[in-house]
Design a protein around this motif. Sequence first.
Motif: not given
Length: 90
Positions: A73-74, A17, A14, A32, A34
């Motif tokens: 996330i990812d 990003q 995170a 961040i 997202i």
Amino acid sequence: MAIRFILSDYVEVAIAQAIYDKLEDGTFTGRIPICKGVIAFASTLRECQDELRSTLEDWILLGLKLGHSLPVIDNIDLNKEPSLELMDTV
């Protein structure tokens, strides 16, 4: 076998990003995208990075405690119910 710390991995991905901006008064802001609502302000970029990480960690813990849906996330999904894994006997 490699040890994986899912919360640490989530925070690192995170933070990677994060978007930082220098404001007109010379201070910094970080966010961040997202992670809705995760934003920080500080006098220096380094302080802003530290504050953003702290804000993210608090946001994750509060979200987990309150049962909020956190973004995946990812491919790291913190919304899954924990499961028990058998341990090998020593």
